[in-house]
Write a protein that holds these residues in place. Structure first.
Motif: not given
Length: 350
Positions: A74-80
């Protein structure tokens, strides 16, 4: 990217590959600010940015999504991901990281702040002979499980913990047989998953008959009302044929179908970072890994309208598990996710 690059901090590389401006990260001052108890400073509370939350004309919940806690995948933070899901008007978002609930704390905090209903699950890696770092196309088969309620969450956590201990090395969980998983995971919904799922993989290797056998194995292990056939369209030339075959298998077995986008990053702009992560995971240069990667930035969050148009060949609607998007532990919304899919209106799993 090779093995003799100048020393560049990972934060700077991620920023460059993501196209983000250089700003001072408050989480990185004096300490990492992560979730580890080893740090001397707690991660500060999540503060939602200013953005316009849309109300989607087509109700849609994304049920297959990896955060950057699926390490080097995965390449995005959970918040994003939570913020983008809210901006697109999704009715709920599931986090399904590989073999663990690593990203759910940060995801739940962000989702609570922006009032996004949550679903928690995991993608289990079956049959791994060894850790898969260094492999351009990791082996093994995937099983996507979604918790229907707190009991389901606990069952997934217990099952993954036992598998991680049984593997005796990082990155190689060892799960029991499919029937044993069915006994251990009573309060979950099972999706047939991506191309690494047992059913799509059997379809690719052995055709419809082999895929039907694998689907029967899932139904025998988890019962008919807990198995859902998953369709994914990343604009690959083979996606349409595969989805047609999977939809036919679902019809023949009397199962529901659901559309997902097998999300690995929040927005198309994150694809450059996803590519770099794939190269690091495979221990290949960017040139060497190129042939193993998708041709376009397609594994991102999409609105209900876009998903409905993308899966227009499969009219109908599948309603998600009744307990999946309830308020434990992060939201107060009572709305249930709906996903545009299906050739005929299927029943809600009980």
């Amino acid at each position: 990217m090779g093995w003799h690059n100048p020393p560049v901090p990972w934060a700077d590389l991620e920023r460059a590959m993501s196209g983000k401006p250089h700003v001072v990260d408050p989480l990185a001052i004096d300490a990492d600010g992560g979730d580890s108890p080893a740090w001397t400073r707690k991660r500060p509370p999540y503060e939602a940015p200013a953005f316009v939350r849309t109300e989607g004309a087509v109700p849609y919940a994304e049920l297959h999504c990896h955060t950057n806690f699926s390490f080097l995948d995965g390449a995005s933070h959970p918040e994003e991901l939570a913020e983008e899901a809210a901006r697109l008007g999704l009715t709920a978002l599931a986090v399904t990281d590989h073999d663990g609930f690593y990203g759910v704390v940060r995801f739940a905090e962000a989702a609570r702040a922006i009032k996004l209903p949550t679903i928690f699950g995991a993608e289990l890696s079956l049959g791994l002979p060894r850790p898969q770092n260094g492999e351009p196309d990791p082996v093994g088969r995937h099983l996507l499980v979604l918790a229907r309620n707190p009991d389901g969450y606990a069952q997934i956590a217990r099952t993954v913990s036992k598998a991680q201990l049984a593997g005796k090395e990082k990155g190689r969980p060892v799960y029991p047989s499919l029937p044993e998983l069915g006994e251990a995971l009573k309060d979950v919904v099972v999706l047939t998953g991506c191309r690494k799922g047992t059913v799509p993989a059997a379809l690719r290797i052995g055709g419809s008959a082999a895929a039907a056998e694998e689907l029967d194995r899932l139904v025998d292990a988890f019962d008919r009302d807990r198995v859902v056939v998953e369709l994914i369209d990343h604009a690959d030339p083979y996606d349409g044929d595969r989805n047609d075959a999977l939809a036919d298998l679902a019809d023949a077995a009397g199962l529901s179908i659901v559309a997902t986008n097998n999300v690995h990053y929040a927005k198309p702009s994150r694809r450059r970072l996803a590519t770099a992560l794939a190269a690091v995971r495979a221990r290949r240069s960017l040139d060497e890994i190129d042939g193993w990667l998708p041709a376009a930035a397609t594994a991102h969050l999409r609105s209900g309208e876009e998903m409905a148009a993308r899966f227009a060949a499969y009219p109908g609607r599948w309603r998600g598990p009744r307990s999946s998007a309830r308020s434990w532990p992060s939201t107060s919304s009572s709305s249930r996710p709906t996903c545009p899919t299906g050739r005929s209106p299927p029943a809600t799993p009980r």
